[in-house]
Design a protein around this motif. Structure first.
Motif, PDB file in Angstrom:
ATOM      1  N   ASN A   7       0.856  -1.170   0.000  1.00  0.00           N
ATOM      2  CA  ASN A   7       0.000   0.000   0.000  1.00  0.00           C
ATOM      3  C   ASN A   7       0.899   1.228   0.000  1.00  0.00           C
ATOM      4  N   HIS A   8       0.578   2.160  -0.873  1.00  0.00           N
ATOM      5  CA  HIS A   8       1.386   3.365  -1.029  1.00  0.00           C
ATOM      6  C   HIS A   8       0.669   4.544  -0.398  1.00  0.00           C
ATOM      7  N   SER A   9       1.410   5.317   0.374  1.00  0.00           N
ATOM      8  CA  SER A   9       0.844   6.495   1.037  1.00  0.00           C
ATOM      9  C   SER A   9       0.754   7.651   0.043  1.00  0.00           C
ATOM     10  N   GLN A  10       0.053   8.695   0.458  1.00  0.00           N
ATOM     11  CA  GLN A  10      -0.016   9.896  -0.380  1.00  0.00           C
ATOM     12  C   GLN A  10       1.391  10.468  -0.560  1.00  0.00           C
ATOM     13  N   GLU A  11       2.226  10.346   0.448  1.00  0.00           N
ATOM     14  CA  GLU A  11       3.611  10.823   0.347  1.00  0.00           C
ATOM     15  C   GLU A  11       4.396  10.020  -0.692  1.00  0.00           C
ATOM     16  N   ASP A  12       4.147   8.707  -0.749  1.00  0.00           N
ATOM     17  CA  ASP A  12       4.783   7.867  -1.772  1.00  0.00           C
ATOM     18  C   ASP A  12       4.377   8.330  -3.175  1.00  0.00           C
ATOM     19  N   VAL A  13       3.093   8.596  -3.327  1.00  0.00           N
ATOM     20  CA  VAL A  13       2.575   9.031  -4.630  1.00  0.00           C
ATOM     21  C   VAL A  13       3.175  10.388  -4.987  1.00  0.00           C
ATOM     22  N   ARG A  14       3.248  11.290  -4.020  1.00  0.00           N
ATOM     23  CA  ARG A  14       3.822  12.617  -4.256  1.00  0.00           C
ATOM     24  C   ARG A  14       5.288  12.494  -4.667  1.00  0.00           C
ATOM     25  N   SER A  15       6.025  11.650  -4.001  1.00  0.00           N
ATOM     26  CA  SER A  15       7.435  11.446  -4.325  1.00  0.00           C
ATOM     27  C   SER A  15       7.595  10.890  -5.738  1.00  0.00           C
ATOM     28  N   LYS A  16       6.767   9.915  -6.083  1.00  0.00           N
ATOM     29  CA  LYS A  16       6.825   9.331  -7.426  1.00  0.00           C
ATOM     30  C   LYS A  16       6.442  10.385  -8.463  1.00  0.00           C
ATOM     31  N   TYR A  17       5.415  11.177  -8.169  1.00  0.00           N
ATOM     32  CA  TYR A  17       4.999  12.257  -9.064  1.00  0.00           C
ATOM     33  C   TYR A  17       6.145  13.256  -9.262  1.00  0.00           C
ATOM     34  N   ASP A  18       6.769  13.671  -8.167  1.00  0.00           N
ATOM     35  CA  ASP A  18       7.871  14.632  -8.264  1.00  0.00           C
ATOM     36  C   ASP A  18       8.995  14.108  -9.157  1.00  0.00           C
ATOM     37  N   ALA A  19       9.277  12.819  -9.059  1.00  0.00           N
ATOM     38  CA  ALA A  19      10.343  12.219  -9.876  1.00  0.00           C
ATOM     39  C   ALA A  19       9.959  12.155 -11.354  1.00  0.00           C
ATOM     40  N   GLN A  20       8.659  12.014 -11.632  1.00  0.00           N
ATOM     41  CA  GLN A  20       8.210  11.838 -13.015  1.00  0.00           C
ATOM     42  C   GLN A  20       7.699  13.134 -13.656  1.00  0.00           C
ATOM     43  N   THR A  21       7.597  14.201 -12.893  1.00  0.00           N
ATOM     44  CA  THR A  21       7.056  15.465 -13.399  1.00  0.00           C
ATOM     45  C   THR A  21       7.659  15.906 -14.737  1.00  0.00           C
ATOM     46  N   PRO A  22       8.972  15.830 -14.925  1.00  0.00           N
ATOM     47  CA  PRO A  22       9.533  16.293 -16.205  1.00  0.00           C
ATOM     48  C   PRO A  22       9.006  15.517 -17.423  1.00  0.00           C
ATOM     49  N   PHE A  23       8.465  14.339 -17.205  1.00  0.00           N
ATOM     50  CA  PHE A  23       8.032  13.487 -18.310  1.00  0.00           C
ATOM     51  C   PHE A  23       6.527  13.541 -18.552  1.00  0.00           C
ATOM     52  N   LEU A  24       5.793  14.152 -17.631  1.00  0.00           N
ATOM     53  CA  LEU A  24       4.330  14.204 -17.733  1.00  0.00           C
ATOM     54  C   LEU A  24       3.875  15.379 -18.592  1.00  0.00           C
ATOM     55  N   PRO A  25       2.705  15.258 -19.213  1.00  0.00           N
ATOM     56  CA  PRO A  25       2.160  16.389 -19.978  1.00  0.00           C
ATOM     57  C   PRO A  25       1.942  17.600 -19.065  1.00  0.00           C
ATOM     58  N   ASP A  26       2.239  18.791 -19.564  1.00  0.00           N
ATOM     59  CA  ASP A  26       2.119  20.010 -18.757  1.00  0.00           C
ATOM     60  C   ASP A  26       0.704  20.227 -18.235  1.00  0.00           C
ATOM     61  N   ASP A  27      -0.300  19.890 -19.038  1.00  0.00           N
ATOM     62  CA  ASP A  27      -1.681  20.144 -18.599  1.00  0.00           C
ATOM     63  C   ASP A  27      -2.146  19.162 -17.522  1.00  0.00           C
ATOM     64  N   MET A  28      -1.352  18.141 -17.245  1.00  0.00           N
ATOM     65  CA  MET A  28      -1.696  17.182 -16.197  1.00  0.00           C
ATOM     66  C   MET A  28      -1.228  17.689 -14.821  1.00  0.00           C
ATOM     67  N   LYS A  29      -0.231  18.527 -14.800  1.00  0.00           N
ATOM     68  CA  LYS A  29       0.375  18.957 -13.538  1.00  0.00           C
ATOM     69  C   LYS A  29      -0.601  19.682 -12.603  1.00  0.00           C
ATOM     70  N   PRO A  30      -1.419  20.625 -13.086  1.00  0.00           N
ATOM     71  CA  PRO A  30      -2.393  21.253 -12.173  1.00  0.00           C
ATOM     72  C   PRO A  30      -3.413  20.246 -11.627  1.00  0.00           C
ATOM     73  N   LEU A  31      -3.730  19.232 -12.399  1.00  0.00           N
ATOM     74  CA  LEU A  31      -4.658  18.202 -11.935  1.00  0.00           C
ATOM     75  C   LEU A  31      -4.044  17.421 -10.767  1.00  0.00           C
ATOM     76  N   PHE A  32      -2.754  17.159 -10.857  1.00  0.00           N
ATOM     77  CA  PHE A  32      -2.073  16.486  -9.750  1.00  0.00           C
ATOM     78  C   PHE A  32      -2.034  17.378  -8.517  1.00  0.00           C
ATOM     79  N   GLU A  33      -1.814  18.666  -8.694  1.00  0.00           N
ATOM     80  CA  GLU A  33      -1.785  19.573  -7.544  1.00  0.00           C
ATOM     81  C   GLU A  33      -3.134  19.553  -6.829  1.00  0.00           C
ATOM     82  N   GLN A  34      -4.220  19.509  -7.569  1.00  0.00           N
ATOM     83  CA  GLN A  34      -5.555  19.391  -6.963  1.00  0.00           C
ATOM     84  C   GLN A  34      -5.709  18.032  -6.283  1.00  0.00           C
TER      85      GLN A  34
END
Length: 77
Positions: A7-34
């Protein structure tokens, strides 16, 4: 993607997101912040974690499939 028994915590997901941010579509980033401003079920956290896991190494076809699922999740939470 294979099933994971962890089971992954919200912190785990945030860490994984932070590592992958450069590869994600720009319009997806505000959705992740929400996404990170809310509480989510364990199943949803696990799913998002695994969609982000090794995103940078995925083929274009695999990325498109993951993007479709991520947009579906992120726009409906």
């Amino acid at each position: 993607m294979s099933e994971c028994k962890l089971n992954h915590s919200q912190e785990d997901v945030r860490s994984k997101y932070d590592a992958q941010t450069p590869f994600l579509p720009d319009d997806m980033k505000p959705l992740f912040e929400q996404f990170f401003t809310k509480e989510h079920t364990q199943d949803l956290l696990n799913e998002v974690f695994h969609l982000l896991k090794k995103y940078d190494l995925a083929s274009e076809e695999e990325r498109n499939a993951r993007n479709n699922r991520l947009y579906l999740v992120l726009k409906n939470v």
